[in-house]
Design an enzyme around this catalytic site. Sequence first.
Site, PDB file in Angstrom:
ATOM      1  N   CYS A   1       0.819  -1.224   0.000  1.00 25.04           N
ATOM      2  CA  CYS A   1       0.000   0.000   0.000  1.00 25.04           C
ATOM      3  C   CYS A   1       0.848   1.268   0.000  1.00 25.04           C
ATOM      4  CB  CYS A   1      -0.945   0.005   1.190  1.00 25.04           C
ATOM      5  SG  CYS A   1      -1.960  -1.478   1.252  1.00 25.04           S
TER       6      CYS A   1
ATOM      7  N   ASN B   1     -10.175  -0.649  -0.294  1.00 23.30           N
ATOM      8  CA  ASN B   1      -8.724  -0.491  -0.209  1.00 23.30           C
ATOM      9  C   ASN B   1      -8.102  -0.984  -1.520  1.00 23.30           C
ATOM     10  OD1 ASN B   1      -5.998  -0.742   0.303  1.00 23.30           O
ATOM     11  ND2 ASN B   1      -6.261  -1.649   2.345  1.00 23.30           N
TER      12      ASN B   1
ATOM     13  N   HIS C   1      -3.809   6.968   2.430  1.00 25.32           N
ATOM     14  CA  HIS C   1      -4.176   5.639   1.941  1.00 25.32           C
ATOM     15  C   HIS C   1      -5.549   5.259   2.503  1.00 25.32           C
ATOM     16  CE1 HIS C   1      -4.261   1.543   0.908  1.00 25.32           C
ATOM     17  NE2 HIS C   1      -3.956   1.075   2.113  1.00 25.32           N
TER      18      HIS C   1
HETATM   19  N1  COA Z   1     -18.509  -9.327   8.475  1.00 23.24           N
HETATM   20  C1  COA Z   1     -19.065  -9.519   9.674  1.00 23.24           C
HETATM   21  N2  COA Z   1     -18.361  -9.739  10.797  1.00 23.24           N
HETATM   22  C2  COA Z   1     -17.035  -9.769  10.695  1.00 23.24           C
HETATM   23  C3  COA Z   1     -16.381  -9.568   9.467  1.00 23.24           C
HETATM   24  C4  COA Z   1     -17.177  -9.352   8.332  1.00 23.24           C
HETATM   25  N3  COA Z   1     -16.648  -9.143   7.102  1.00 23.24           N
HETATM   26  N4  COA Z   1     -15.061  -9.649   9.675  1.00 23.24           N
HETATM   27  C5  COA Z   1     -14.873  -9.878  10.974  1.00 23.24           C
HETATM   28  N5  COA Z   1     -16.066  -9.955  11.601  1.00 23.24           N
HETATM   29  C6  COA Z   1     -16.314 -10.186  13.019  1.00 23.24           C
HETATM   30  C7  COA Z   1     -15.224 -11.014  13.665  1.00 23.24           C
HETATM   31  O1  COA Z   1     -15.458 -12.383  13.501  1.00 23.24           O
HETATM   32  C8  COA Z   1     -15.316 -10.568  15.095  1.00 23.24           C
HETATM   33  O2  COA Z   1     -16.398 -11.267  15.695  1.00 23.24           O
HETATM   34  P1  COA Z   1     -16.319 -11.767  17.232  1.00 23.24           P
HETATM   35  O3  COA Z   1     -16.172 -10.516  18.034  1.00 23.24           O
HETATM   36  O4  COA Z   1     -17.616 -12.468  17.414  1.00 23.24           O
HETATM   37  O5  COA Z   1     -15.112 -12.642  17.288  1.00 23.24           O
HETATM   38  C9  COA Z   1     -15.702  -9.108  15.012  1.00 23.24           C
HETATM   39  O6  COA Z   1     -16.276  -8.928  13.709  1.00 23.24           O
HETATM   40  C10 COA Z   1     -14.555  -8.148  15.184  1.00 23.24           C
HETATM   41  O7  COA Z   1     -13.475  -8.587  14.367  1.00 23.24           O
HETATM   42  P2  COA Z   1     -12.113  -7.799  14.324  1.00 23.24           P
HETATM   43  O8  COA Z   1     -11.160  -8.472  13.410  1.00 23.24           O
HETATM   44  O9  COA Z   1     -11.658  -7.516  15.746  1.00 23.24           O
HETATM   45  O10 COA Z   1     -12.623  -6.446  13.667  1.00 23.24           O
HETATM   46  P3  COA Z   1     -11.903  -5.025  13.642  1.00 23.24           P
HETATM   47  O11 COA Z   1     -12.757  -4.048  14.293  1.00 23.24           O
HETATM   48  O12 COA Z   1     -10.446  -5.101  14.033  1.00 23.24           O
HETATM   49  O13 COA Z   1     -11.927  -4.714  12.079  1.00 23.24           O
HETATM   50  C11 COA Z   1     -10.511  -4.703  10.121  1.00 23.24           C
HETATM   51  C12 COA Z   1     -11.228  -5.550  11.176  1.00 23.24           C
HETATM   52  C13 COA Z   1      -9.735  -5.606   9.205  1.00 23.24           C
HETATM   53  C14 COA Z   1     -11.564  -3.928   9.359  1.00 23.24           C
HETATM   54  C15 COA Z   1      -9.567  -3.710  10.831  1.00 23.24           C
HETATM   55  O14 COA Z   1      -8.776  -4.408  11.761  1.00 23.24           O
HETATM   56  C16 COA Z   1      -8.630  -2.997   9.881  1.00 23.24           C
HETATM   57  O15 COA Z   1      -9.072  -2.156   9.119  1.00 23.24           O
HETATM   58  N6  COA Z   1      -7.337  -3.247   9.991  1.00 23.24           N
HETATM   59  C17 COA Z   1      -6.321  -2.508   9.229  1.00 23.24           C
HETATM   60  C18 COA Z   1      -6.336  -2.792   7.790  1.00 23.24           C
HETATM   61  C19 COA Z   1      -5.227  -2.007   7.168  1.00 23.24           C
HETATM   62  O16 COA Z   1      -5.000  -0.878   7.490  1.00 23.24           O
HETATM   63  N7  COA Z   1      -4.439  -2.613   6.351  1.00 23.24           N
HETATM   64  C20 COA Z   1      -3.219  -1.956   5.976  1.00 23.24           C
HETATM   65  C21 COA Z   1      -3.172  -1.473   4.695  1.00 23.24           C
HETATM   66  S1  COA Z   1      -3.546  -2.676   3.508  1.00 23.24           S
END
Ligand code: COA
Length: 330
Positions: free
Chosen positions: A116, A287, A257
């Site tokens: 990215c 993204n 980004h």
């Molecule tokens: N739909 C529904 N529920 C989902 C899901 C989806 N697509 N993906 C995850 N969940 C659920 C999980 O299973 C979890 O459930 P639980 O609490 O029952 O276990 C809950 O949602 C929370 O999951 P979590 O992974 O903790 O979510 P989060 O708030 O951290 O969000 C991302 C996940 C990936 C959106 C977030 O971490 C993120 O944006 N990370 C950075 C990405 C990034 O910057 N990348 C770098 C550049 S590429």
Amino acid sequence: MTAVPKSRILGTGHYTPARVVSNFDLEKVVDTSDAWIAERTGIRRRHYAADDEVTSDMAAAAGRQALEAAGLNVADLDMIIVGTISGDTPMPACAVHVQQKLGADGIPAFDISAACAGFVYGITIADQFIATGAATCVLIIGVELLSRLMNWQDRTTCVLFGDGAGAVVLGPAKGDGRGILSTRIFTDGSLAGALQIPGGGSNEPLTAEGLERKRNKVHMSGSEVFKVAIKNLTSASTLALKAAGLTSKELDWVVAHQANLRIITQVSDRLGFPLEKFILNIEEYGNTSSASIPIALDEGVRDGRIQPGQSVLLCALGAGISWGAAIVRM
Ligand code: COA
């Protein structure tokens, strides 16, 4: 004192594929919901390449548009840099295919693998070539075709990414203060495992079992990357501002980004720079990795929000972990 630029942006362009996939479309194939995706990320749609489209097609389209905006021809170019981790082939570089499609025979064309952050790395390198006089007209493209690198069983990651390309043409500054005022790039290899395609390289050559386990697809520890992203985007932006001799109050726009609206919001808070002055398109494209900054930059230029002479902060972070920031006076 404000930095004196050596190179400047001559033109911008972008290309996004016609096929639009909404969160509701994804609900039909993945255990997810529009509400979860929109609330947790800000994404509502993303664009996916057509089955017969490859990465270099999108890159060449964005590149042509940037050249046209600059009022230049392919023959004016003396280098092509492509930021991508999803090229047409593992070897040779995607830039090679772009060069061939543009008809820019003979000039150096190479890829930057900084995920990215690839576009920010690309303009950093191009700026150096122009500063030393080793190049006078460089096409920098950020492009990704990530829809083919998703594991559709991993709902946390597969809903996030989209396809697209953005490009800028960089040439020598004219001495009027416009151009690249500063760039800062960083890598922390201790976090390499947080976001990776684990299979397919020398560490883990692909086997039938590896393919079955989707080891050739994107694997991400989202929460780990999330925390690092807020911290590192803020610190790199602060360092780039300092190197440019500007404060955040003197900025007109930020093009960050587009990984997650919650990350962008927190960076906005920490920089003390209003979210209304961020060029946002995550809702539409998700993204797009290295393409996200040049797509948003070009949209801001084309719709007239970003005006000549304005100061813009670019900042990105991705796999590596690699990150960086640049200050541009447009
Ligand atoms: N739909 C529904 N529920 C989902 C899901 C989806 N697509 N993906 C995850 N969940 C659920 C999980 O299973 C979890 O459930 P639980 O609490 O029952 O276990 C809950 O949602 C929370 O999951 P979590 O992974 O903790 O979510 P989060 O708030 O951290 O969000 C991302 C996940 C990936 C959106 C977030 O971490 C993120 O944006 N990370 C950075 C990405 C990034 O910057 N990348 C770098 C550049 S590429």
